[in-house]
Motif scaffolding. Sequence first.
Motif, PDB file in Angstrom:
ATOM      1  N   ARG A  21       0.837  -1.199   0.000  1.00 25.13           N
ATOM      2  CA  ARG A  21       0.000   0.000   0.000  1.00 25.13           C
ATOM      3  C   ARG A  21       0.872   1.249   0.000  1.00 25.13           C
ATOM      4  NH1 ARG A  21      -4.786  -0.838  -0.258  1.00 25.13           N
ATOM      5  NH2 ARG A  21      -5.395   1.310   0.066  1.00 25.13           N
ATOM      6  N   PHE A  22       0.441   2.248  -0.760  1.00 24.90           N
ATOM      7  CA  PHE A  22       1.128   3.529  -0.858  1.00 24.90           C
ATOM      8  C   PHE A  22       0.129   4.650  -0.588  1.00 24.90           C
ATOM      9  CE2 PHE A  22       3.354   0.493  -3.428  1.00 24.90           C
ATOM     10  CZ  PHE A  22       4.681   0.730  -3.122  1.00 24.90           C
ATOM     11  N   ALA A  23       0.593   5.736   0.036  1.00 25.97           N
ATOM     12  CA  ALA A  23      -0.248   6.908   0.291  1.00 25.97           C
ATOM     13  C   ALA A  23       0.292   8.078  -0.518  1.00 25.97           C
ATOM     14  CB  ALA A  23      -0.253   7.259   1.777  1.00 25.97           C
ATOM     15  N   VAL A  24      -0.569   8.701  -1.290  1.00 31.21           N
ATOM     16  CA  VAL A  24      -0.213   9.885  -2.067  1.00 31.21           C
ATOM     17  C   VAL A  24      -0.951  11.075  -1.463  1.00 31.21           C
ATOM     18  CG1 VAL A  24      -0.309  11.027  -4.320  1.00 31.21           C
ATOM     19  CG2 VAL A  24       0.139   8.561  -4.188  1.00 31.21           C
ATOM     20  N   ALA A  81       5.023   3.578   1.999  1.00 34.30           N
ATOM     21  CA  ALA A  81       5.660   4.847   1.648  1.00 34.30           C
ATOM     22  C   ALA A  81       4.591   5.925   1.494  1.00 34.30           C
ATOM     23  CB  ALA A  81       6.448   4.721   0.344  1.00 34.30           C
ATOM     24  N   VAL A  82       5.050   7.159   1.637  1.00 33.17           N
ATOM     25  CA  VAL A  82       4.214   8.335   1.416  1.00 33.17           C
ATOM     26  C   VAL A  82       4.807   9.108   0.248  1.00 33.17           C
ATOM     27  CG1 VAL A  82       3.407  10.533   2.385  1.00 33.17           C
ATOM     28  CG2 VAL A  82       3.565   8.510   3.851  1.00 33.17           C
ATOM     29  N   LEU A 112      12.943  10.794   8.939  1.00 34.32           N
ATOM     30  CA  LEU A 112      13.916  10.525   9.988  1.00 34.32           C
ATOM     31  C   LEU A 112      13.261  10.126  11.304  1.00 34.32           C
ATOM     32  CD1 LEU A 112      16.438  13.400   9.239  1.00 34.32           C
ATOM     33  CD2 LEU A 112      16.645  10.972   8.625  1.00 34.32           C
ATOM     34  N   ASP A 113      12.122  10.720  11.621  1.00 33.23           N
ATOM     35  CA  ASP A 113      11.443  10.421  12.888  1.00 33.23           C
ATOM     36  C   ASP A 113      10.694   9.095  12.869  1.00 33.23           C
ATOM     37  OD1 ASP A 113      12.364  12.850  13.834  1.00 33.23           O
ATOM     38  OD2 ASP A 113      10.394  13.827  13.833  1.00 33.23           O
ATOM     39  N   THR A 114      10.203   8.680  11.704  1.00 29.35           N
ATOM     40  CA  THR A 114       9.347   7.498  11.656  1.00 29.35           C
ATOM     41  C   THR A 114       9.981   6.301  10.954  1.00 29.35           C
ATOM     42  OG1 THR A 114       8.279   8.077   9.558  1.00 29.35           O
ATOM     43  CG2 THR A 114       7.279   8.971  11.607  1.00 29.35           C
ATOM     44  N   GLY A 115      10.979   6.526  10.136  1.00 30.37           N
ATOM     45  CA  GLY A 115      11.548   5.441   9.353  1.00 30.37           C
ATOM     46  C   GLY A 115      10.753   5.121   8.096  1.00 30.37           C
ATOM     47  N   MET A 116       9.698   5.866   7.843  1.00 27.57           N
ATOM     48  CA  MET A 116       8.868   5.658   6.653  1.00 27.57           C
ATOM     49  C   MET A 116       9.454   6.451   5.488  1.00 27.57           C
ATOM     50  SD  MET A 116       5.886   4.636   5.176  1.00 27.57           S
ATOM     51  CE  MET A 116       4.875   4.199   6.575  1.00 27.57           C
ATOM     52  N   PRO A 117       9.675   5.816   4.333  1.00 24.35           N
ATOM     53  CA  PRO A 117      10.126   6.587   3.178  1.00 24.35           C
ATOM     54  C   PRO A 117       9.061   7.592   2.742  1.00 24.35           C
ATOM     55  CG  PRO A 117      10.363   4.233   2.775  1.00 24.35           C
ATOM     56  CD  PRO A 117       9.573   4.387   4.042  1.00 24.35           C
ATOM     57  N   VAL A 118       9.499   8.822   2.509  1.00 22.68           N
ATOM     58  CA  VAL A 118       8.618   9.883   2.042  1.00 22.68           C
ATOM     59  C   VAL A 118       9.259  10.469   0.789  1.00 22.68           C
ATOM     60  CG1 VAL A 118       7.525  12.093   2.572  1.00 22.68           C
ATOM     61  CG2 VAL A 118       7.838  10.393   4.391  1.00 22.68           C
ATOM     62  N   PHE A 119       8.535  10.421  -0.301  1.00 21.46           N
ATOM     63  CA  PHE A 119       9.054  10.887  -1.581  1.00 21.46           C
ATOM     64  C   PHE A 119       8.397  12.204  -1.948  1.00 21.46           C
ATOM     65  CE2 PHE A 119       9.326   6.349  -1.279  1.00 21.46           C
ATOM     66  CZ  PHE A 119      10.652   6.118  -1.612  1.00 21.46           C
ATOM     67  N   SER A 120       9.195  13.135  -2.417  1.00 24.25           N
ATOM     68  CA  SER A 120       8.681  14.458  -2.724  1.00 24.25           C
ATOM     69  C   SER A 120       8.572  14.698  -4.219  1.00 24.25           C
ATOM     70  CB  SER A 120       9.579  15.538  -2.119  1.00 24.25           C
ATOM     71  OG  SER A 120       9.113  16.812  -2.510  1.00 24.25           O
ATOM     72  N   VAL A 121       7.377  15.029  -4.635  1.00 24.45           N
ATOM     73  CA  VAL A 121       7.122  15.577  -5.955  1.00 24.45           C
ATOM     74  C   VAL A 121       6.479  16.941  -5.697  1.00 24.45           C
ATOM     75  CG1 VAL A 121       6.068  15.214  -8.220  1.00 24.45           C
ATOM     76  CG2 VAL A 121       6.732  13.241  -6.846  1.00 24.45           C
ATOM     77  N   THR A 143       4.176  14.821 -14.970  1.00 23.54           N
ATOM     78  CA  THR A 143       3.925  13.418 -15.297  1.00 23.54           C
ATOM     79  C   THR A 143       5.203  12.606 -15.147  1.00 23.54           C
ATOM     80  OG1 THR A 143       2.158  14.056 -16.810  1.00 23.54           O
ATOM     81  CG2 THR A 143       3.074  11.841 -17.085  1.00 23.54           C
ATOM     82  N   THR A 144       6.302  13.137 -15.665  1.00 24.56           N
ATOM     83  CA  THR A 144       7.600  12.469 -15.534  1.00 24.56           C
ATOM     84  C   THR A 144       7.994  12.306 -14.079  1.00 24.56           C
ATOM     85  OG1 THR A 144       8.342  13.295 -17.677  1.00 24.56           O
ATOM     86  CG2 THR A 144      10.060  12.646 -16.113  1.00 24.56           C
ATOM     87  N   LYS A 145       7.794  13.336 -13.279  1.00 30.12           N
ATOM     88  CA  LYS A 145       8.136  13.261 -11.851  1.00 30.12           C
ATOM     89  C   LYS A 145       7.284  12.218 -11.144  1.00 30.12           C
ATOM     90  CE  LYS A 145      11.515  15.977 -11.918  1.00 30.12           C
ATOM     91  NZ  LYS A 145      12.836  15.345 -11.807  1.00 30.12           N
ATOM     92  N   GLY A 146       6.032  12.064 -11.546  1.00 31.80           N
ATOM     93  CA  GLY A 146       5.191  11.010 -10.985  1.00 31.80           C
ATOM     94  C   GLY A 146       5.737   9.631 -11.304  1.00 31.80           C
ATOM     95  N   TYR A 147       6.168   9.437 -12.547  1.00 33.32           N
ATOM     96  CA  TYR A 147       6.806   8.183 -12.948  1.00 33.32           C
ATOM     97  C   TYR A 147       8.039   7.925 -12.091  1.00 33.32           C
ATOM     98  CZ  TYR A 147       4.699   6.284 -17.243  1.00 33.32           C
ATOM     99  OH  TYR A 147       3.902   5.651 -18.150  1.00 33.32           O
ATOM    100  N   GLU A 148       8.882   8.945 -11.943  1.00 35.72           N
ATOM    101  CA  GLU A 148      10.116   8.787 -11.176  1.00 35.72           C
ATOM    102  C   GLU A 148       9.831   8.459  -9.712  1.00 35.72           C
ATOM    103  OE1 GLU A 148      12.124  12.473 -11.963  1.00 35.72           O
ATOM    104  OE2 GLU A 148      12.790  11.807 -13.941  1.00 35.72           O
ATOM    105  N   ALA A 149       8.808   9.067  -9.147  1.00 34.96           N
ATOM    106  CA  ALA A 149       8.439   8.774  -7.757  1.00 34.96           C
ATOM    107  C   ALA A 149       7.995   7.314  -7.627  1.00 34.96           C
ATOM    108  CB  ALA A 149       7.344   9.719  -7.288  1.00 34.96           C
ATOM    109  N   ALA A 150       7.270   6.814  -8.613  1.00 35.74           N
ATOM    110  CA  ALA A 150       6.848   5.409  -8.585  1.00 35.74           C
ATOM    111  C   ALA A 150       8.062   4.488  -8.578  1.00 35.74           C
ATOM    112  CB  ALA A 150       5.944   5.109  -9.781  1.00 35.74           C
ATOM    113  N   GLU A 151       9.022   4.769  -9.419  1.00 33.97           N
ATOM    114  CA  GLU A 151      10.232   3.942  -9.454  1.00 33.97           C
ATOM    115  C   GLU A 151      10.959   3.969  -8.106  1.00 33.97           C
ATOM    116  OE1 GLU A 151      11.379   1.800 -11.701  1.00 33.97           O
ATOM    117  OE2 GLU A 151       9.572   2.179 -12.872  1.00 33.97           O
TER     118      GLU A 151
END
Length: 172
Positions: A21-24, A81-82, A112-121, A143-151
């Motif tokens: 599961r992923f949260a956007v 991930a978020v 850093l506080d939670t250990g959960m990966p957080v990706f920024s677009v 659109t490209t940044k969304g693709y990159e975040a998925a990877e």
Amino acid sequence: MNQISQTTPTTIRQDGKVAPRFAVLRARWHAELVDRAVDGFVARMAERGIPADAIDVIDLPGAFEIPLEAKRIAEAGRHVAVIAVGFVVDGGIYRHDFVARAVIEGLMRVQLDTGMPVFSVVLTPHHFHEHDVHQAFFTGHMTTKGYEAAEACLATPAVRDRLGITARADAA
């Protein structure tokens, strides 16, 4: 596809298979551009075998609200991930500098506080104007940044699983 460990938050697909599961978190300022990043993310995840029903898209008024919700989601432990998506523009009063800095620093703090990966677009373009040329450029760019975040989302949990590392939902 990535192996899914017993500690990975998952959803059961209709075909009986398991997907992480992923949260956007999606800011609604400049929604027409922000939505392109979300579309790119969801499309790339589908190409990689992650169904849309394994992706929770949460709307927020703006980018400034994203870090708090990212922290709440990370602490709940129901996602691997978020992904934060926003578009902070220079309105001529330098407020965008403060907002963008607060958002990015807040997202890093959540990681850093939670250990959960957080990706920024969450993008902050210089000299954005709402004319056809900029709209067209940033539509494609988001659109490209969304693709990159998925990877990145697919690569990072896979590394964590291989190393036996799980998110710390109980972190202070």
